[in-house]
Design a protein around this motif. Structure first.
Motif, PDB file in Angstrom:
ATOM      1  N   LEU A   1      -3.456 -24.328   9.387  1.00 20.84           N
ATOM      2  CA  LEU A   1      -3.744 -22.926   9.389  1.00 20.84           C
ATOM      3  C   LEU A   1      -4.939 -22.535   9.871  1.00 20.84           C
ATOM      4  CD1 LEU A   1      -1.725 -21.947   6.172  1.00 20.84           C
ATOM      5  CD2 LEU A   1      -0.684 -22.069   8.308  1.00 20.84           C
ATOM      6  N   ILE A   2      -5.103 -21.489  10.742  1.00 21.63           N
ATOM      7  CA  ILE A   2      -6.371 -21.183  11.354  1.00 21.63           C
ATOM      8  C   ILE A   2      -6.624 -19.652  11.022  1.00 21.63           C
ATOM      9  CG2 ILE A   2      -8.228 -21.293  13.123  1.00 21.63           C
ATOM     10  CD1 ILE A   2      -6.923 -23.973  13.883  1.00 21.63           C
ATOM     11  N   ILE A   3      -7.678 -19.082  10.612  1.00 25.28           N
ATOM     12  CA  ILE A   3      -8.173 -17.748  10.858  1.00 25.28           C
ATOM     13  C   ILE A   3      -9.467 -17.808  11.323  1.00 25.28           C
ATOM     14  CG2 ILE A   3      -8.627 -15.484   9.576  1.00 25.28           C
ATOM     15  CD1 ILE A   3      -6.399 -16.359   7.588  1.00 25.28           C
ATOM     16  N   ASN A   4      -9.569 -17.300  12.307  1.00 21.73           N
ATOM     17  CA  ASN A   4     -10.992 -17.083  13.093  1.00 21.73           C
ATOM     18  C   ASN A   4     -11.635 -15.827  12.659  1.00 21.73           C
ATOM     19  OD1 ASN A   4     -11.001 -20.012  14.552  1.00 21.73           O
ATOM     20  ND2 ASN A   4      -9.317 -18.642  15.834  1.00 21.73           N
ATOM     21  N   CYS A   5     -12.842 -15.756  12.497  1.00 25.99           N
ATOM     22  CA  CYS A   5     -13.513 -14.678  12.228  1.00 25.99           C
ATOM     23  C   CYS A   5     -14.746 -14.169  13.214  1.00 25.99           C
ATOM     24  CB  CYS A   5     -13.995 -14.465  10.904  1.00 25.99           C
ATOM     25  SG  CYS A   5     -14.947 -12.874  10.225  1.00 25.99           S
TER      26      CYS A   5
ATOM     27  N   PHE B   1      -9.505  -8.846  18.111  1.00 24.67           N
ATOM     28  CA  PHE B   1      -9.964  -8.225  16.967  1.00 24.67           C
ATOM     29  C   PHE B   1      -8.855  -7.554  16.099  1.00 24.67           C
ATOM     30  CE2 PHE B   1     -13.369  -9.770  19.241  1.00 24.67           C
ATOM     31  CZ  PHE B   1     -13.982 -10.649  18.431  1.00 24.67           C
ATOM     32  N   HIS B   2      -7.975  -8.183  15.673  1.00 30.02           N
ATOM     33  CA  HIS B   2      -6.859  -7.874  14.781  1.00 30.02           C
ATOM     34  C   HIS B   2      -6.446  -9.105  13.767  1.00 30.02           C
ATOM     35  CE1 HIS B   2      -3.072  -5.278  14.059  1.00 30.02           C
ATOM     36  NE2 HIS B   2      -3.048  -6.119  13.314  1.00 30.02           N
ATOM     37  N   LEU B   3      -6.793  -8.996  12.539  1.00 28.52           N
ATOM     38  CA  LEU B   3      -6.579  -9.889  11.435  1.00 28.52           C
ATOM     39  C   LEU B   3      -5.360 -10.712  11.848  1.00 28.52           C
ATOM     40  CD1 LEU B   3      -7.655 -11.783   9.220  1.00 28.52           C
ATOM     41  CD2 LEU B   3      -6.263 -10.008   7.627  1.00 28.52           C
ATOM     42  N   HIS B   4      -5.260 -12.360  12.156  1.00 25.87           N
ATOM     43  CA  HIS B   4      -4.224 -12.935  12.515  1.00 25.87           C
ATOM     44  C   HIS B   4      -4.384 -14.569  12.111  1.00 25.87           C
ATOM     45  CE1 HIS B   4      -6.637 -13.123  16.089  1.00 25.87           C
ATOM     46  NE2 HIS B   4      -6.096 -14.448  16.431  1.00 25.87           N
ATOM     47  N   LEU B   5      -3.243 -15.053  11.691  1.00 29.60           N
ATOM     48  CA  LEU B   5      -3.449 -16.350  11.276  1.00 29.60           C
ATOM     49  C   LEU B   5      -2.669 -17.328  12.388  1.00 29.60           C
ATOM     50  CD1 LEU B   5      -2.752 -17.758   7.688  1.00 29.60           C
ATOM     51  CD2 LEU B   5      -1.318 -18.514   9.487  1.00 29.60           C
ATOM     52  N   HIS B   6      -3.181 -18.211  12.437  1.00 30.89           N
ATOM     53  CA  HIS B   6      -2.462 -19.288  13.507  1.00 30.89           C
ATOM     54  C   HIS B   6      -1.771 -20.361  12.709  1.00 30.89           C
ATOM     55  CE1 HIS B   6      -4.481 -18.157  17.503  1.00 30.89           C
ATOM     56  NE2 HIS B   6      -5.256 -17.732  16.559  1.00 30.89           N
ATOM     57  N   LEU B   7      -0.427 -20.662  12.639  1.00 27.66           N
ATOM     58  CA  LEU B   7       0.298 -21.702  12.156  1.00 27.66           C
ATOM     59  C   LEU B   7       0.529 -22.772  13.277  1.00 27.66           C
ATOM     60  CD1 LEU B   7       2.007 -23.275  10.252  1.00 27.66           C
ATOM     61  CD2 LEU B   7       4.036 -21.412  10.685  1.00 27.66           C
TER      62      LEU B   7
ATOM     63  N   PRO C   1       3.472 -27.687  19.767  1.00 24.95           N
ATOM     64  CA  PRO C   1       4.881 -27.440  19.896  1.00 24.95           C
ATOM     65  C   PRO C   1       5.316 -26.314  18.978  1.00 24.95           C
ATOM     66  CG  PRO C   1       4.542 -29.656  19.754  1.00 24.95           C
ATOM     67  CD  PRO C   1       3.275 -29.130  19.430  1.00 24.95           C
ATOM     68  N   VAL C   2       4.950 -25.990  17.765  1.00 26.36           N
ATOM     69  CA  VAL C   2       4.807 -24.811  16.915  1.00 26.36           C
ATOM     70  C   VAL C   2       3.661 -24.060  16.852  1.00 26.36           C
ATOM     71  CG1 VAL C   2       5.513 -23.996  14.709  1.00 26.36           C
ATOM     72  CG2 VAL C   2       6.734 -25.830  15.634  1.00 26.36           C
ATOM     73  N   HIS C   3       3.731 -22.855  17.323  1.00 30.26           N
ATOM     74  CA  HIS C   3       2.214 -22.249  17.286  1.00 30.26           C
ATOM     75  C   HIS C   3       2.597 -20.712  17.171  1.00 30.26           C
ATOM     76  CE1 HIS C   3      -1.832 -21.102  19.077  1.00 30.26           C
ATOM     77  NE2 HIS C   3      -1.685 -20.627  18.125  1.00 30.26           N
ATOM     78  N   ILE C   4       2.892 -20.399  15.912  1.00 28.69           N
ATOM     79  CA  ILE C   4       3.100 -19.038  15.306  1.00 28.69           C
ATOM     80  C   ILE C   4       1.922 -18.220  15.253  1.00 28.69           C
ATOM     81  CG2 ILE C   4       4.582 -17.826  13.678  1.00 28.69           C
ATOM     82  CD1 ILE C   4       6.282 -20.094  13.606  1.00 28.69           C
ATOM     83  N   ILE C   5       1.767 -16.932  15.292  1.00 28.79           N
ATOM     84  CA  ILE C   5       0.900 -15.964  14.978  1.00 28.79           C
ATOM     85  C   ILE C   5       1.361 -15.060  13.902  1.00 28.79           C
ATOM     86  CG2 ILE C   5      -0.507 -14.134  15.599  1.00 28.79           C
ATOM     87  CD1 ILE C   5      -1.316 -16.771  17.143  1.00 28.79           C
ATOM     88  N   ILE C   6       0.559 -14.839  12.911  1.00 30.54           N
ATOM     89  CA  ILE C   6       0.850 -13.995  11.730  1.00 30.54           C
ATOM     90  C   ILE C   6      -0.195 -12.902  11.546  1.00 30.54           C
ATOM     91  CG2 ILE C   6       1.607 -13.908   9.230  1.00 30.54           C
ATOM     92  CD1 ILE C   6       2.285 -16.927   9.498  1.00 30.54           C
TER      93      ILE C   6
END
Length: 115
Positions: free
Chosen positions: A85-89, A98-104, A37-42
């Motif tokens: 919080l997820i950051i895939n590499c 392929f741009h650094l991003h974090l999933h909330l 329900p909440v899926h924000i990309i930072i």
């Protein structure tokens, strides 16, 4: 010059209908294909392709991304029940852009992670 990512385009457009938070270092917006329900990309405003490109000069970005994630989690009222919080590499981890991003992610009970 490195190729521009879709995230770079969102940052550059400065479309306030998409952007929910922005400062000099990061931009946040809702994922177009949410899995919660909440899926924000930072994302980092500077094009950093993955965590492998973190260096002495830009290492502050990771901490700032985490801090903004907590601010947004409180704003979206998911901080008390919890969030992920997820950051895939790179490709084996599932990184598609392929741009650094974090999933909330939050707003419901999330499934177990594979370990």
């Amino acid at each position: 010059m490195k190729n521009q990512s879709i995230f770079s385009k969102i940052i550059k457009e400065n479309d306030l209908s998409k952007i929910i938070y922005q400062d000099k270092d990061v931009t946040a917006f809702n994922d177009i294909n949410p899995i919660a329900p909440v899926h924000i990309i930072i994302v980092s405003n500077e094009l950093i392709r993955s965590t492998n490109e973190i260096n002495e000069k830009n290492k502050h970005i990771l901490g700032h991304m985490m801090y903004i994630a907590t601010v947004l989690a409180k704003k979206k009222k998911i901080s008390e029940n919890g969030y992920r919080l997820i950051i895939n590499c790179n490709s084996h981890a599932g990184q598609e852009i392929f741009h650094l991003h974090l999933h909330l992610l939050g707003g419901k009970k999330l499934g177990k992670m594979l370990f």
